[in-house]
Scaffold this motif. Structure first.
Motif, PDB file in Angstrom:
ATOM      1  N   ASP A  77     -40.068  11.791 -21.611  1.00 29.42           N
ATOM      2  CA  ASP A  77     -38.595  11.447 -21.688  1.00 29.42           C
ATOM      3  C   ASP A  77     -38.143  11.580 -23.032  1.00 29.42           C
ATOM      4  N   LYS A  81     -35.072  14.168 -24.047  1.00 29.10           N
ATOM      5  CA  LYS A  81     -33.784  13.827 -24.574  1.00 29.10           C
ATOM      6  C   LYS A  81     -33.779  14.594 -26.118  1.00 29.10           C
ATOM      7  N   LYS A  82     -34.684  14.777 -26.613  1.00 36.83           N
ATOM      8  CA  LYS A  82     -34.371  15.624 -27.871  1.00 36.83           C
ATOM      9  C   LYS A  82     -34.036  16.915 -27.775  1.00 36.83           C
ATOM     10  N   GLU A  85     -30.339  16.951 -26.705  1.00 43.20           N
ATOM     11  CA  GLU A  85     -29.547  16.737 -28.026  1.00 43.20           C
ATOM     12  C   GLU A  85     -29.221  18.001 -28.661  1.00 43.20           C
TER      13      GLU A  85
END
Length: 288
Positions: A77, A81-82, A85
């Motif tokens: 996760d 997420k990185k 982004e």
């Protein structure tokens, strides 16, 4: 077979294994005890071609447990997420900037992976006798269905306090470093105990302890048996810190001193015999 020759993983065992920043389902094909490096395992990653099979150190292999599966999900996760982004950030720039950003992103990704693999080489050397302690601990809990008596005495807080007392120094800087390492280790222990350090059979005991001592930190309840387990997890935890290489070397040195202290006082810090769980507890553990 002596304690120092015991392996934590067996051939054909279903395991989890680090590859880069993530954890994957895998199987142990072979094991080998290399004198200079300790146990190495030849790993096959599920769903991957055999060309990806590789020898890995013991620090990269994890038992197939609920806690480690949760750790796998958390890392996945975080990685997703990185990536999201990065995509969102690049989307706000012009076409020309996007092209440059994509190139830089690729370079950064490569640098990040290269840096990660360097960090994966972080090794906390656990003395062979304490490795044997870990194996016995695992067998007592998972095979023999036994438990550590809680609260432990000395507990983790007391153990670390005694370590500091025994390793006093007139060097103020080093003394501050030791205090910071102890504080950080306690923090990691309290955060990681419920999610990473427990075997499935211990979870009902943990839940009961949390109810009985709601205001206490777990470092004031658990002892050397569970503290030792965190040293297996620390290399992967350190990987996700922002520490520079110099700070990591200082940390490793102090962690090594703590392990030496635990080895020196093994007879007084660790339980001689675990307690047998009663039939009611065993039934609850099996059905959940």
């Amino acid at each position: 077979m002596t304690k120092t020759s015991k392996t934590l993983f067996t051939e054909n065992e279903k395991v989890l294994c680090f590859h880069g920043p993530l954890i994957y389902e895998a199987k142990v094909l072979q094991s080998d005890n290399v004198a200079a490096k300790g146990f190495q395992y030849f790993i096959h990653y599920k769903g991957w071609k055999q060309t990806w099979d590789e020898w890995v150190p013991e620090s990269r292999v994890l038992k197939w447990t609920d806690a480690n599966l949760e750790k796998q999900k958390t890392l996945r996760d975080l990685h997703s997420k990185k990536k999201a982004e990065k995509i969102a950030t690049s989307g706000e720039r012009s076409t020309e900037q996007k092209s440059t950003t994509r190139k830089r992103s690729r370079d950064t990704a490569e640098d990040t992976e290269e840096e990660y693999m360097k960090r994966m080489e972080i090794k906390i050397v656990i003395p062979d006798v304490l490795k044997g302690q870990l194996v016995d601990d695992w067998e007592n809990v998972t095979k023999n269905q036994q438990l550590v008596t809680l609260p432990r005495k000395p507990n983790v807080t007391q153990l670390l306090h005694q370590f500091k007392k025994e390793n006093t120094t007139k060097d103020k800087k080093e003394e501050q470093q030791v205090e910071e390492v102890i504080a950080g280790l306690k923090l990691y222990f309290n955060k990681a105990l419920g999610s990473m350090l427990l075997y499935k059979f211990e979870r009902h005991q943990y839940a009961d302890i949390r109810k009985r001592y709601p205001k206490k930190e777990m470092s004031d309840i658990y002892g050397a048996e569970h503290l030792l387990r965190i040293f297996v997890q620390l290399p992967s935890l350190i990987t996700y810190t922002n520490m520079d290489s110099h700070s990591i070397q200082i940390l490793k040195a102090h962690l090594g001193q703590i392990l030496d202290y635990m080895l020196k006082h093994q007879k007084t810090l660790f339980m001689n015999e675990y307690i047998n769980a009663d039939p009611g507890y065993v039934s609850l553990a099996k059905n959940n």
